[in-house]
Scaffold this motif. Structure first.
Motif, PDB file in Angstrom:
ATOM      1  N   GLU A  33       0.825  -1.208   0.000  1.00  0.00           N
ATOM      2  CA  GLU A  33       0.000   0.000   0.000  1.00  0.00           C
ATOM      3  C   GLU A  33       0.860   1.259   0.000  1.00  0.00           C
ATOM      4  O   GLU A  33       0.808   2.062  -0.927  1.00  0.00           O
ATOM      5  CB  GLU A  33      -0.938  -0.019   1.209  1.00  0.00           C
ATOM      6  CG  GLU A  33      -1.989  -1.130   1.148  1.00  0.00           C
ATOM      7  CD  GLU A  33      -2.906  -1.111   2.346  1.00  0.00           C
ATOM      8  OE1 GLU A  33      -2.532  -0.531   3.386  1.00  0.00           O
ATOM      9  OE2 GLU A  33      -4.012  -1.676   2.260  1.00  0.00           O
ATOM     10  N   TYR A  34       1.690   1.438   1.037  1.00  0.00           N
ATOM     11  CA  TYR A  34       2.392   2.724   1.158  1.00  0.00           C
ATOM     12  C   TYR A  34       3.597   2.829   0.222  1.00  0.00           C
ATOM     13  O   TYR A  34       4.059   3.932  -0.074  1.00  0.00           O
ATOM     14  CB  TYR A  34       2.787   3.006   2.608  1.00  0.00           C
ATOM     15  CG  TYR A  34       3.832   2.090   3.206  1.00  0.00           C
ATOM     16  CD1 TYR A  34       5.186   2.275   2.960  1.00  0.00           C
ATOM     17  CD2 TYR A  34       3.472   1.042   4.047  1.00  0.00           C
ATOM     18  CE1 TYR A  34       6.148   1.453   3.525  1.00  0.00           C
ATOM     19  CE2 TYR A  34       4.412   0.207   4.610  1.00  0.00           C
ATOM     20  CZ  TYR A  34       5.748   0.416   4.346  1.00  0.00           C
ATOM     21  OH  TYR A  34       6.692  -0.408   4.896  1.00  0.00           O
ATOM     22  N   GLY A  64      14.572  -3.399   4.349  1.00  0.00           N
ATOM     23  CA  GLY A  64      14.550  -3.814   2.953  1.00  0.00           C
ATOM     24  C   GLY A  64      13.244  -3.430   2.290  1.00  0.00           C
ATOM     25  O   GLY A  64      13.001  -2.260   1.990  1.00  0.00           O
ATOM     26  N   MET A  65      12.364  -4.409   2.094  1.00  0.00           N
ATOM     27  CA  MET A  65      11.105  -4.132   1.422  1.00  0.00           C
ATOM     28  C   MET A  65      10.253  -3.115   2.177  1.00  0.00           C
ATOM     29  O   MET A  65       9.477  -2.379   1.575  1.00  0.00           O
ATOM     30  CB  MET A  65      10.318  -5.429   1.224  1.00  0.00           C
ATOM     31  CG  MET A  65       9.055  -5.247   0.389  1.00  0.00           C
ATOM     32  SD  MET A  65       8.231  -6.823   0.052  1.00  0.00           S
ATOM     33  CE  MET A  65       6.806  -6.220  -0.880  1.00  0.00           C
ATOM     34  N   ALA A  66      10.405  -3.053   3.489  1.00  0.00           N
ATOM     35  CA  ALA A  66       9.657  -2.056   4.262  1.00  0.00           C
ATOM     36  C   ALA A  66       9.999  -0.646   3.827  1.00  0.00           C
ATOM     37  O   ALA A  66       9.181   0.275   3.942  1.00  0.00           O
ATOM     38  CB  ALA A  66       9.945  -2.213   5.753  1.00  0.00           C
ATOM     39  N   GLN A  67      11.208  -0.452   3.298  1.00  0.00           N
ATOM     40  CA  GLN A  67      11.650   0.868   2.857  1.00  0.00           C
ATOM     41  C   GLN A  67      11.443   1.084   1.357  1.00  0.00           C
ATOM     42  O   GLN A  67      11.164   2.206   0.925  1.00  0.00           O
ATOM     43  CB  GLN A  67      13.138   1.059   3.183  1.00  0.00           C
ATOM     44  CG  GLN A  67      13.502   0.841   4.636  1.00  0.00           C
ATOM     45  CD  GLN A  67      12.879   1.865   5.573  1.00  0.00           C
ATOM     46  OE1 GLN A  67      12.670   3.022   5.205  1.00  0.00           O
ATOM     47  NE2 GLN A  67      12.572   1.451   6.810  1.00  0.00           N
ATOM     48  N   THR A  68      11.570   0.015   0.582  1.00  0.00           N
ATOM     49  CA  THR A  68      11.656   0.174  -0.876  1.00  0.00           C
ATOM     50  C   THR A  68      10.470  -0.403  -1.642  1.00  0.00           C
ATOM     51  O   THR A  68      10.288  -0.079  -2.813  1.00  0.00           O
ATOM     52  CB  THR A  68      12.927  -0.513  -1.405  1.00  0.00           C
ATOM     53  OG1 THR A  68      12.828  -1.932  -1.184  1.00  0.00           O
ATOM     54  CG2 THR A  68      14.174   0.023  -0.707  1.00  0.00           C
ATOM     55  N   GLY A  69       9.712  -1.305  -1.016  1.00  0.00           N
ATOM     56  CA  GLY A  69       8.633  -1.979  -1.734  1.00  0.00           C
ATOM     57  C   GLY A  69       9.102  -3.126  -2.603  1.00  0.00           C
ATOM     58  O   GLY A  69       8.298  -3.757  -3.287  1.00  0.00           O
ATOM     59  N   LYS A  89       5.449   6.319   0.608  1.00  0.00           N
ATOM     60  CA  LYS A  89       4.719   7.009   1.669  1.00  0.00           C
ATOM     61  C   LYS A  89       5.042   6.369   3.013  1.00  0.00           C
ATOM     62  O   LYS A  89       6.051   5.674   3.134  1.00  0.00           O
ATOM     63  CB  LYS A  89       3.221   6.964   1.367  1.00  0.00           C
ATOM     64  CG  LYS A  89       2.853   7.593   0.022  1.00  0.00           C
ATOM     65  CD  LYS A  89       1.366   7.453  -0.245  1.00  0.00           C
ATOM     66  CE  LYS A  89       1.005   7.994  -1.623  1.00  0.00           C
ATOM     67  NZ  LYS A  89      -0.442   7.823  -1.931  1.00  0.00           N
ATOM     68  N   LYS A  90       4.222   6.572   4.000  1.00  0.00           N
ATOM     69  CA  LYS A  90       4.431   5.977   5.317  1.00  0.00           C
ATOM     70  C   LYS A  90       3.179   5.232   5.750  1.00  0.00           C
ATOM     71  O   LYS A  90       2.067   5.593   5.360  1.00  0.00           O
ATOM     72  CB  LYS A  90       4.780   7.053   6.348  1.00  0.00           C
ATOM     73  CG  LYS A  90       6.098   7.766   6.074  1.00  0.00           C
ATOM     74  CD  LYS A  90       6.417   8.752   7.159  1.00  0.00           C
ATOM     75  CE  LYS A  90       7.676   9.556   6.813  1.00  0.00           C
ATOM     76  NZ  LYS A  90       8.886   8.735   6.760  1.00  0.00           N
ATOM     77  N   ASP A 101      11.755   5.530   5.834  1.00  0.00           N
ATOM     78  CA  ASP A 101      12.375   6.669   5.158  1.00  0.00           C
ATOM     79  C   ASP A 101      12.448   6.471   3.646  1.00  0.00           C
ATOM     80  O   ASP A 101      13.035   7.293   2.938  1.00  0.00           O
ATOM     81  CB  ASP A 101      13.776   6.900   5.718  1.00  0.00           C
ATOM     82  CG  ASP A 101      13.747   7.268   7.194  1.00  0.00           C
ATOM     83  OD1 ASP A 101      12.856   8.051   7.594  1.00  0.00           O
ATOM     84  OD2 ASP A 101      14.586   6.753   7.958  1.00  0.00           O
ATOM     85  N   GLY A 102      11.888   5.373   3.173  1.00  0.00           N
ATOM     86  CA  GLY A 102      11.868   5.122   1.741  1.00  0.00           C
ATOM     87  C   GLY A 102      13.258   4.954   1.160  1.00  0.00           C
ATOM     88  O   GLY A 102      14.165   4.414   1.809  1.00  0.00           O
ATOM     89  N   LEU A 103      13.456   5.442  -0.051  1.00  0.00           N
ATOM     90  CA  LEU A 103      14.728   5.260  -0.736  1.00  0.00           C
ATOM     91  C   LEU A 103      15.835   6.170  -0.214  1.00  0.00           C
ATOM     92  O   LEU A 103      16.966   6.118  -0.703  1.00  0.00           O
ATOM     93  CB  LEU A 103      14.530   5.472  -2.241  1.00  0.00           C
ATOM     94  CG  LEU A 103      13.608   4.438  -2.907  1.00  0.00           C
ATOM     95  CD1 LEU A 103      13.431   4.757  -4.380  1.00  0.00           C
ATOM     96  CD2 LEU A 103      14.117   3.031  -2.727  1.00  0.00           C
TER      97      LEU A 103
END
Length: 239
Positions: A33-34, A64-69, A89-90, A101-103
């Motif tokens: 989703e985010y 990992g995926m939590a930050q980048t998808g 997003k968050k 913090d994403g990428l």
């Protein structure tokens, strides 16, 4: 095009959104989703069918995926080698000790660094790797307790697993039917066991490779050499 994978991903995200927060968990993150933008870029760019080998992880890692998808998506690899950029997003409810913090995340996911680092070493460019392989996760959710401790799906109460696993089983089955791999390899015992159970009746070979987590002592003794031996024993050729 991999619109089929995008549809599967969106339907999976919708089905999981209807589940209550599991007992013992205080926070649930859903990168489908985010982090939809980067996740779907990964599916669209690299999810062309058919594939020879599908690698299946357990669920996303916090860095990992939590930050980048992207499954096992260590940030530097995702941006540098896979060439994926985009807005992350968050989650609606964010644990203060588990930021997204994403990428721009500065932390490195060791499991992802090892898995994608092996791919980068063995296959000079992503297109060569993805002409044979694809990487996904069995469960796309992260679970944290009040203190921010990561709770893996296998450690959820049985009543919660009984609600979660059938949804993830069906999604994995749809991914396999879409990509038509010859092999489905669980990255670690849990994912391998779920693949065997969820894919019963589907004509596909299943197996397992060692998980690259630093919590796994076997992985800390030269993970790349370990899994190449395992692949060879399965009869899978490595370039």
């Amino acid at each position: 095009m991999s619109q089929g994978l995008i549809q599967i991903s969106r339907e999976l995200a919708g089905s999981l959104a209807d589940l209550p927060i599991p007992d013992g968990c205080a926070y649930v993150y859903n990168p489908l989703e985010y982090a939809r933008e980067t996740h779907e870029k990964y599916l669209k760019r690299y999810g062309l069918r058919p594939k020879e080998i599908l690698l299946v992880g357990m669920n996303p890692g916090p860095w990992g995926m939590a930050q980048t998808g992207v499954p096992f998506g260590e940030v530097k690899i995702v941006r540098g080698w896979l060439g994926i950029e985009g807005r992350v997003k968050k989650p609606a409810f964010l644990h203060p000790n588990r930021p997204v913090d994403g990428l721009s995340c500065q932390r490195s996911e060791v499991s992802g660094k090892r898995l994608w680092g092996w791919a980068k070493t063995r296959f000079s460019d992503p297109e060569t790797f993805f002409s044979t392989y694809f990487v996904t996760n069995y469960c796309p959710l992260l679970f944290y307790d009040k203190g921010g401790r990561n709770i893996t799906p296998d450690r959820l109460p049985k009543s919660e697993r009984d609600r979660l696993f059938p949804i993830c089983d069906e999604a994995l089955k749809e991914v396999v039917q879409y990509l038509r791999p010859r092999w489905v390899l669980g990255v670690g015992r849990f994912a391998a066991d779920r693949a065997v159970e969820s894919l019963a009746g589907i004509r596909v070979r299943t197996g397992r490779i060692t998980h690259p987590s630093p919590a796994n002592p076997r992985a800390n003794r030269g993970w790349e050499a370990v899994i190449e031996t395992e692949l060879t024993l399965l009869g899978i050729d490595i370039p």
